[in-house]
Write a protein that holds these residues in place. Structure first.
Motif, short mmCIF file in Angstrom:
data_model
loop_
_atom_site.label_atom_id
_atom_site.label_comp_id
_atom_site.label_asym_id
_atom_site.label_seq_id
_atom_site.Cartn_x
_atom_site.Cartn_y
_atom_site.Cartn_z
N ASP A 1 0.99 -1.30 0.08
CA ASP A 1 -0.10 0.04 -0.01
C ASP A 1 0.87 1.20 0.04
O ASP A 1 0.51 2.22 -0.56
N ALA A 2 2.11 1.34 0.91
CA ALA A 2 2.93 2.27 0.74
C ALA A 2 3.43 2.70 -0.62
O ALA A 2 3.60 3.76 -1.01
N ALA A 3 4.13 1.67 -1.24
CA ALA A 3 4.63 1.89 -2.52
C ALA A 3 3.63 2.22 -3.53
O ALA A 3 4.03 3.26 -4.27
N GLY A 4 2.34 1.77 -3.48
CA GLY A 4 1.40 2.27 -4.51
C GLY A 4 1.06 3.60 -4.21
O GLY A 4 0.84 4.36 -5.23
N ALA A 5 0.76 4.03 -2.83
CA ALA A 5 0.40 5.29 -2.63
C ALA A 5 1.64 6.36 -2.89
O ALA A 5 1.17 7.31 -3.61
N PHE A 6 2.73 6.07 -2.76
CA PHE A 6 3.82 7.01 -3.20
C PHE A 6 3.97 7.18 -4.90
O PHE A 6 4.10 8.33 -5.06
N ALA A 7 3.63 6.13 -5.45
CA ALA A 7 3.38 6.30 -7.05
C ALA A 7 2.29 6.88 -7.32
O ALA A 7 2.44 7.90 -8.36
N ALA A 8 1.20 6.66 -6.82
CA ALA A 8 0.05 7.18 -7.30
C ALA A 8 -0.01 8.91 -6.85
O ALA A 8 -0.56 9.50 -7.94
N ALA A 9 0.43 9.13 -5.79
CA ALA A 9 0.72 10.58 -5.54
C ALA A 9 1.44 11.23 -6.76
O ALA A 9 1.38 12.81 -6.86
N ARG A 10 2.51 10.55 -7.04
CA ARG A 10 3.16 11.25 -8.21
C ARG A 10 2.81 11.06 -9.68
O ARG A 10 3.43 11.20 -10.62
N HIS A 11 1.55 10.22 -9.84
CA HIS A 11 1.05 9.95 -11.19
C HIS A 11 2.09 9.21 -11.83
O HIS A 11 1.99 9.21 -13.14
N TRP A 12 2.61 8.25 -11.23
CA TRP A 12 3.72 7.28 -11.90
C TRP A 12 3.13 6.07 -12.54
O TRP A 12 3.74 5.25 -13.24
N GLU A 13 1.61 5.83 -12.29
CA GLU A 13 1.12 4.37 -12.78
C GLU A 13 1.14 4.16 -14.10
O GLU A 13 1.42 3.00 -14.61
N PRO A 14 1.04 5.11 -15.03
CA PRO A 14 1.20 4.77 -16.46
C PRO A 14 2.49 4.16 -16.91
O PRO A 14 2.53 3.35 -17.79
N PHE A 15 3.34 4.55 -16.03
CA PHE A 15 4.72 3.87 -16.29
C PHE A 15 4.96 2.23 -15.89
O PHE A 15 5.85 1.85 -16.45
N HIS A 16 4.04 1.96 -15.05
CA HIS A 16 4.29 0.89 -14.26
C HIS A 16 3.43 -0.30 -14.60
O HIS A 16 2.90 -1.26 -13.90
N SER A 17 3.82 -0.86 -15.99
CA SER A 17 3.41 -2.08 -16.44
C SER A 17 4.41 -3.03 -15.90
O SER A 17 5.53 -2.69 -15.63
N PRO A 18 4.04 -4.36 -15.90
CA PRO A 18 4.75 -5.52 -15.47
C PRO A 18 6.06 -5.68 -16.16
O PRO A 18 7.22 -5.70 -15.49
N LYS A 19 6.08 -5.27 -17.42
CA LYS A 19 7.38 -5.28 -18.16
C LYS A 19 8.36 -4.19 -17.46
O LYS A 19 9.50 -4.46 -17.44
N ASN A 20 7.87 -2.92 -17.59
CA ASN A 20 8.68 -2.02 -17.10
C ASN A 20 9.19 -2.30 -15.62
O ASN A 20 10.37 -1.87 -15.44
N LEU A 21 8.29 -2.51 -14.98
CA LEU A 21 8.65 -2.81 -13.43
C LEU A 21 9.54 -3.76 -13.37
O LEU A 21 10.45 -3.82 -12.38
N ALA A 22 9.55 -4.96 -14.12
CA ALA A 22 10.55 -6.23 -14.12
C ALA A 22 11.84 -5.51 -14.64
O ALA A 22 12.81 -5.93 -13.81
N MET A 23 11.82 -4.66 -15.54
CA MET A 23 12.93 -4.13 -16.00
C MET A 23 13.63 -3.23 -14.81
O MET A 23 15.03 -3.11 -14.65
N ALA A 24 12.85 -2.53 -14.18
CA ALA A 24 13.40 -1.60 -13.20
C ALA A 24 13.96 -2.46 -11.92
O ALA A 24 14.93 -2.14 -11.47
N LEU A 25 13.32 -3.33 -11.75
CA LEU A 25 13.76 -4.42 -10.92
C LEU A 25 14.99 -4.88 -11.22
O LEU A 25 16.01 -4.89 -10.13
N ALA A 26 15.50 -5.26 -12.43
CA ALA A 26 16.80 -5.88 -12.59
C ALA A 26 17.68 -4.63 -12.61
O ALA A 26 19.00 -4.90 -11.98
N SER A 27 17.50 -3.53 -12.64
CA SER A 27 18.41 -2.51 -12.61
C SER A 27 18.69 -1.97 -11.25
O SER A 27 19.90 -1.89 -10.88
N GLU A 28 17.70 -2.07 -10.37
CA GLU A 28 17.79 -1.82 -9.03
C GLU A 28 18.77 -3.14 -8.33
O GLU A 28 19.50 -2.97 -7.33
#
Lengths: 112, 112, 112, 112
Positions: B13-40
């Motif tokens: 919930d905390a991670a979701g609220a942080f992203a929602a407050a910044r309107h980042w959801e349109p970038f958060h497809s499973p594909k993009n998030l998997a890629m970001a995960l690998a980067s981190e």
């Protein structure tokens, strides 16, 4: 068990007990676990690499591919739990501290 | 907040609220998030690459390097939370199912 | 130097000489180099994670982002050269052997 | 073919021709190729994760494990070739430029 009611600690205990029963701890240095984590993340990436964003959403809805993805997510999560155990880093504390930092780095309404 | 008492859902919930407050959801497809995960995860690996196993334990105990590692662990965990949110895959369910599978694949007392 | 006329061996020699002059070889086990490679690939992924496919092409054309991407590609390639040196695996031989295998796995005109 | 006499360009041409014959280019955006690269690097890491540095050297000498590792190295290298093709970034130029930069960042005899 569901995320709404399961503590991180319970999943950490389960991961730790599984490894302990098989005497795997000697292999579980933070270095090795970080490396294993990268390897498992590679498997999570695998099905998504040639997909569009929309296809990646669809893959998470389709029962067959969803099960395969959930399997890889579980592997990644388990390694993170083992990393937490062997590094002594509490995930919830680390996440909370990072959110505070990120609130400053990415202010709401800011340009990022 | 500590792992013993914090639910996965609360961190999700905390991670979701942080992203929602910044309107980042349109970038958060499973594909993009998997890629970001690998980067981190790449950033989490970084300090460990030239270390021995023993040095990696020491790095997790030393206050300064420990804080930097905790920071990266938090980033990795947050992305996994966002992946769970956007894929609809419940982490606790996935982990529980995978442990059952792994019990069969790696029986206690077996040769693995 | 350009790809059309530069041998893999020349780039391998350059990577090896650079490391040798700094006495870095003791750190360059295949394990450590594989780990370092994953970390550098994480940096290469970083700029692309929130992009669409089209935006990723554009980022490779834009002079500023192109230079940053080229920098990361060079790091990844150098680590692969060091891995080749320390594993004794000849890249060109490995690639040629794999292409033969892949010709059978993915026949032209096949369904893949 | 061996690294001493094979140009990067020849391996790039081979990788490109293989993909073109199968009409795979539409999938080969820089974003997708970077993601695929991370996935293949994950496979290269896999055999090394629980090894010591010495064991990783031994794995590269043992004929059976060496062949499996060479296979993964080839996959990683091929993706880097495709990335070079589709990004238009010349590997040899990028590597040469980065070595010049690194000469300044890590002077011989310096403390690093």
């Amino acid at each position: 068990m569901a995320d709404a009611t399961t503590t991180v600690g319970a999943l950490k205990d389960a991961a730790g007990a599984f490894a302990a029963a098989r005497h795997w701890e000697p292999f579980h240095s933070p270095k090795n676990l970080a490396m294993a984590l990268a390897s498992e993340v590679g498997e999570l990436l695998e099905p998504f690499r040639w997909m569009t964003a929309d296809e990646s959403y669809a893959a998470c809805r389709d029962p067959a591919s969803r099960a395969a993805i959930a399997d890889e997510v579980a592997d990644v999560f388990n390694l993170l739990m083992l990393f937490s155990l062997h590094s002594g880093i509490d995930i919830s504390e680390a996440v909370t501290a990072k959110l505070v930092k990120n609130e400053k780095k990415y202010p709401v309404g800011g340009d990022h």
